[in-house]
Motif scaffolding. Structure first.
Motif, PDB file in Angstrom:
ATOM      1  N   LYS A 205     -10.976 -47.469  15.709  1.00  0.00           N
ATOM      2  CA  LYS A 205     -11.406 -46.905  16.949  1.00  0.00           C
ATOM      3  C   LYS A 205     -10.317 -46.382  17.135  1.00  0.00           C
ATOM      4  O   LYS A 205     -10.369 -45.118  18.431  1.00  0.00           O
ATOM      5  CB  LYS A 205     -12.083 -47.276  17.655  1.00  0.00           C
ATOM      6  CG  LYS A 205     -13.299 -48.087  18.414  1.00  0.00           C
ATOM      7  CD  LYS A 205     -13.857 -48.759  19.157  1.00  0.00           C
ATOM      8  CE  LYS A 205     -15.371 -49.299  18.990  1.00  0.00           C
ATOM      9  NZ  LYS A 205     -14.983 -50.440  20.610  1.00  0.00           N
ATOM     10  N   GLN A 226     -10.080 -32.406  14.471  1.00  0.00           N
ATOM     11  CA  GLN A 226     -11.207 -32.266  15.300  1.00  0.00           C
ATOM     12  C   GLN A 226     -11.960 -33.514  15.487  1.00  0.00           C
ATOM     13  O   GLN A 226     -12.772 -33.342  15.941  1.00  0.00           O
ATOM     14  CB  GLN A 226     -11.417 -31.100  15.440  1.00  0.00           C
ATOM     15  CG  GLN A 226     -10.388 -30.167  15.480  1.00  0.00           C
ATOM     16  CD  GLN A 226      -9.811 -29.718  16.676  1.00  0.00           C
ATOM     17  OE1 GLN A 226     -10.879 -30.104  17.098  1.00  0.00           O
ATOM     18  NE2 GLN A 226      -8.487 -29.558  17.105  1.00  0.00           N
ATOM     19  N   CYS A 228     -11.786 -35.913  14.710  1.00  0.00           N
ATOM     20  CA  CYS A 228     -11.367 -37.428  15.733  1.00  0.00           C
ATOM     21  C   CYS A 228     -11.709 -37.407  16.681  1.00  0.00           C
ATOM     22  O   CYS A 228     -12.227 -38.478  17.697  1.00  0.00           O
ATOM     23  CB  CYS A 228     -10.099 -37.917  15.054  1.00  0.00           C
ATOM     24  SG  CYS A 228      -9.703 -38.516  13.025  1.00  0.00           S
ATOM     25  N   LYS A 229     -11.964 -36.419  17.601  1.00  0.00           N
ATOM     26  CA  LYS A 229     -12.212 -35.772  19.429  1.00  0.00           C
ATOM     27  C   LYS A 229     -13.670 -35.862  18.980  1.00  0.00           C
ATOM     28  O   LYS A 229     -13.549 -35.082  19.908  1.00  0.00           O
ATOM     29  CB  LYS A 229     -11.199 -34.943  19.293  1.00  0.00           C
ATOM     30  CG  LYS A 229      -9.616 -34.820  19.176  1.00  0.00           C
ATOM     31  CD  LYS A 229      -8.786 -34.063  19.530  1.00  0.00           C
ATOM     32  CE  LYS A 229      -7.242 -33.800  18.288  1.00  0.00           C
ATOM     33  NZ  LYS A 229      -6.421 -33.916  18.765  1.00  0.00           N
ATOM     34  N   GLU A 230     -14.051 -35.301  18.439  1.00  0.00           N
ATOM     35  CA  GLU A 230     -15.336 -35.098  18.691  1.00  0.00           C
ATOM     36  C   GLU A 230     -16.296 -36.523  19.328  1.00  0.00           C
ATOM     37  O   GLU A 230     -16.189 -37.234  18.723  1.00  0.00           O
ATOM     38  CB  GLU A 230     -16.375 -34.529  17.426  1.00  0.00           C
ATOM     39  CG  GLU A 230     -16.046 -33.189  16.692  1.00  0.00           C
ATOM     40  CD  GLU A 230     -16.933 -33.014  15.436  1.00  0.00           C
ATOM     41  OE1 GLU A 230     -17.386 -33.487  14.530  1.00  0.00           O
ATOM     42  OE2 GLU A 230     -16.189 -32.228  15.282  1.00  0.00           O
ATOM     43  N   ILE A 231     -17.582 -35.685  20.428  1.00  0.00           N
ATOM     44  CA  ILE A 231     -18.287 -37.376  20.995  1.00  0.00           C
ATOM     45  C   ILE A 231     -19.739 -37.326  20.480  1.00  0.00           C
ATOM     46  O   ILE A 231     -19.815 -36.418  19.597  1.00  0.00           O
ATOM     47  CB  ILE A 231     -18.917 -36.684  22.181  1.00  0.00           C
ATOM     48  CG1 ILE A 231     -16.971 -36.661  23.117  1.00  0.00           C
ATOM     49  CG2 ILE A 231     -19.154 -37.332  23.011  1.00  0.00           C
ATOM     50  CD1 ILE A 231     -17.375 -36.184  24.444  1.00  0.00           C
ATOM     51  N   ASP A 232     -19.364 -38.636  19.158  1.00  0.00           N
ATOM     52  CA  ASP A 232     -20.633 -39.154  18.635  1.00  0.00           C
ATOM     53  C   ASP A 232     -21.016 -40.205  18.606  1.00  0.00           C
ATOM     54  O   ASP A 232     -19.602 -41.150  18.335  1.00  0.00           O
ATOM     55  CB  ASP A 232     -19.814 -38.673  17.037  1.00  0.00           C
ATOM     56  CG  ASP A 232     -21.249 -38.748  16.253  1.00  0.00           C
ATOM     57  OD1 ASP A 232     -22.631 -40.024  16.685  1.00  0.00           O
ATOM     58  OD2 ASP A 232     -21.511 -38.344  14.922  1.00  0.00           O
ATOM     59  N   ARG A 237     -17.335 -42.076  18.089  1.00  0.00           N
ATOM     60  CA  ARG A 237     -16.382 -41.399  18.067  1.00  0.00           C
ATOM     61  C   ARG A 237     -16.532 -40.234  20.273  1.00  0.00           C
ATOM     62  O   ARG A 237     -17.168 -40.989  20.645  1.00  0.00           O
ATOM     63  CB  ARG A 237     -16.506 -40.300  17.603  1.00  0.00           C
ATOM     64  CG  ARG A 237     -15.861 -40.587  16.076  1.00  0.00           C
ATOM     65  CD  ARG A 237     -16.192 -39.330  15.275  1.00  0.00           C
ATOM     66  NE  ARG A 237     -17.317 -39.390  14.689  1.00  0.00           N
ATOM     67  CZ  ARG A 237     -17.519 -38.062  14.558  1.00  0.00           C
ATOM     68  NH1 ARG A 237     -16.778 -36.405  15.034  1.00  0.00           N
ATOM     69  NH2 ARG A 237     -18.636 -37.938  14.088  1.00  0.00           N
ATOM     70  N   PRO A 238     -15.772 -40.101  20.377  1.00  0.00           N
ATOM     71  CA  PRO A 238     -14.163 -40.387  19.683  1.00  0.00           C
ATOM     72  C   PRO A 238     -13.362 -40.984  19.602  1.00  0.00           C
ATOM     73  O   PRO A 238     -13.440 -41.912  20.619  1.00  0.00           O
ATOM     74  CB  PRO A 238     -13.327 -38.830  21.045  1.00  0.00           C
ATOM     75  CG  PRO A 238     -13.962 -39.286  21.962  1.00  0.00           C
ATOM     76  CD  PRO A 238     -15.406 -39.551  21.956  1.00  0.00           C
ATOM     77  N   TYR A 239     -12.103 -40.817  18.884  1.00  0.00           N
ATOM     78  CA  TYR A 239     -11.202 -42.547  18.312  1.00  0.00           C
ATOM     79  C   TYR A 239     -10.891 -41.725  19.063  1.00  0.00           C
ATOM     80  O   TYR A 239      -9.854 -40.604  20.097  1.00  0.00           O
ATOM     81  CB  TYR A 239     -10.699 -42.259  16.985  1.00  0.00           C
ATOM     82  CG  TYR A 239     -11.851 -42.438  15.774  1.00  0.00           C
ATOM     83  CD1 TYR A 239     -13.088 -42.808  16.105  1.00  0.00           C
ATOM     84  CD2 TYR A 239     -11.587 -41.383  14.959  1.00  0.00           C
ATOM     85  CE1 TYR A 239     -13.562 -43.293  15.055  1.00  0.00           C
ATOM     86  CE2 TYR A 239     -12.653 -42.134  14.075  1.00  0.00           C
ATOM     87  CZ  TYR A 239     -13.949 -42.243  14.354  1.00  0.00           C
ATOM     88  OH  TYR A 239     -14.862 -43.293  12.804  1.00  0.00           O
ATOM     89  N   SER A 240      -9.678 -42.433  19.507  1.00  0.00           N
ATOM     90  CA  SER A 240      -8.292 -42.933  20.808  1.00  0.00           C
ATOM     91  C   SER A 240      -7.015 -42.984  19.966  1.00  0.00           C
ATOM     92  O   SER A 240      -7.447 -42.970  18.391  1.00  0.00           O
ATOM     93  CB  SER A 240      -8.031 -44.131  21.320  1.00  0.00           C
ATOM     94  OG  SER A 240      -8.989 -45.037  22.828  1.00  0.00           O
ATOM     95  N   THR A 241      -6.455 -42.078  20.427  1.00  0.00           N
ATOM     96  CA  THR A 241      -4.766 -41.774  19.854  1.00  0.00           C
ATOM     97  C   THR A 241      -3.534 -42.959  20.321  1.00  0.00           C
ATOM     98  O   THR A 241      -3.804 -42.916  21.373  1.00  0.00           O
ATOM     99  CB  THR A 241      -4.322 -40.385  19.910  1.00  0.00           C
ATOM    100  OG1 THR A 241      -4.978 -39.213  19.580  1.00  0.00           O
ATOM    101  CG2 THR A 241      -3.409 -40.414  19.253  1.00  0.00           C
TER     102      THR A 241
END
Length: 341
Positions: A205, A226, A228-232, A237-241
């Motif tokens: 994640k 981008q 990685c940051k999309e909501i799905d 997703r999004p993944y955390s940095t």
């Protein structure tokens, strides 16, 4: 609950190979000893005059920290004294040490490449740092080293691993038969088996990347970030940095929790920034043995034939499904020129 130390574990593993003579066992024990010494110094760094910059530059043109020099000295000394090495190469030195030309100690058949203290620029901030090591067996018959000894791909490693000095100190290694992790118990001064048969989750994640380089990334990497940051919700997703700035620490977290680490090519570093022999090969070996993957984006890290000691390469490493997703983006955008804003 019974406790199994690193030395006991290595000895038991050696009995599975009747032809083994104990050379690799002694070499790993030498690495373990040096790791304990560096652990001691890292943990008392705030109390001793060992923090800060040394004032010199290493082979990469990077300013050395005092702990860089300390760790390099103890690993070089321990590995030379153990008598099983014919060649030693540290990220801190421009040239490797060819022991086949020296007779101070016994000369063995193993070649060791290591980064003595990865992430050392973070030590003043009490951030986890680590040591990375890679072990090869020479392929030439004897005497002085030959070119063929230095042209081995990462798949020819006989062992690789890393030590992370953090809230606890762990040694993680593989000899090509899976990955095992050992935590240092300071009360008895031994690394004890704590993470047997480590496996990287197929998907995580989190993603680790220095996004300050975003404008220098290729179109494919920009589109992946981008993604990685999309909501799905179906793919969590999004993944955390999570970017620590210490490769060992970022990689170790992904080993335990799943995730991906990216240091792709950039405008400033078109061939990548991380070193193939000291960082990428050993961690790629560990990743594959744990069920993960490591690539440049176009080629498996372990298939690269080295052409120079301090060779650099892009690195994308971690959970297998996440790495393969990046490869899909790179293939899709392979006809598009990199865009640098």
């Amino acid at each position: 609950m019974s406790i199994q130390t690193l030395e006991q574990f290595i000895s038991e593993q050696q009995t599975q190979f009747p032809q083994a003579k104990g050379e690799l066992t002694r070499l790993l024990q030498g690495i373990s000893l040096a790791a304990k010494i560096v652990h001691r110094e890292v943990n008392k760094a705030g109390l001793a005059d060992i923090l800060g910059k040394q004032g010199n530059m290493n082979a990469q043109g990077e300013e050395q920290q005092k702990l860089d020099v300390f760790a390099d000295h103890y690993f070089m000394d321990a590995l030379e004294r153990v008598g099983e090495c014919c060649y030693l190469a540290s990220e801190e030195h421009e040239d490797g040490l060819d022991l086949s030309k020296r007779n101070k100690y016994a000369v063995g058949k193993y070649m060791v490449y290591f980064d003595p203290l990865d992430g050392s620029s973070n030590i003043d901030a009490n951030v986890s740092v680590g040591t990375i090591f890679s072990i090869y067996k020479r392929v030439s018959p004897g005497g002085e080293m030959k070119m063929q000894d230095f042209e081995q791909t990462g798949r020819m490693q006989v062992a690789a691993g890393y030590i992370i000095y953090g809230s606890s100190t762990m040694l993680v290694y593989s000899t090509g038969k899976g990955v095992n992790g050992f935590t240092l118990d300071p009360s008895i001064g031994e690394f004890c088996l704590s993470h047997p048969k480590l496996k990287i989750p197929e998907i995580g994640k989190t993603y680790s990347v220095n996004e300050s380089n975003y404008n220098q990334f290729s179109t494919a990497i920009k589109h992946y970030l981008q993604f990685c940051k999309e909501i799905d919700k179906e793919t969590n997703r999004p993944y955390s940095t999570r970017y620590i700035g210490s490769l060992v620490a970022d990689f170790h977290r992904n080993m335990i929790q799943g995730g991906i680490f990216l240091y792709p090519d950039t405008y400033q570093y078109p061939n990548g920034k991380l070193r193939l022999m000291y960082e990428c090969n050993p961690l790629a070996f560990i990743a594959e043995q744990a069920g993960g993957k490591a690539t440049t984006g176009e080629k498996n890290i372990l298939d690269i034939c080295p052409s120079e000691l301090h060779q650099r390469t892009p690195l994308i490493i971690g959970s297998k499904n996440m790495v393969e997703k990046v490869e899909q983006f790179i293939l899709e955008y392979s006809s598009v020129e990199p865009t640098f804003a």
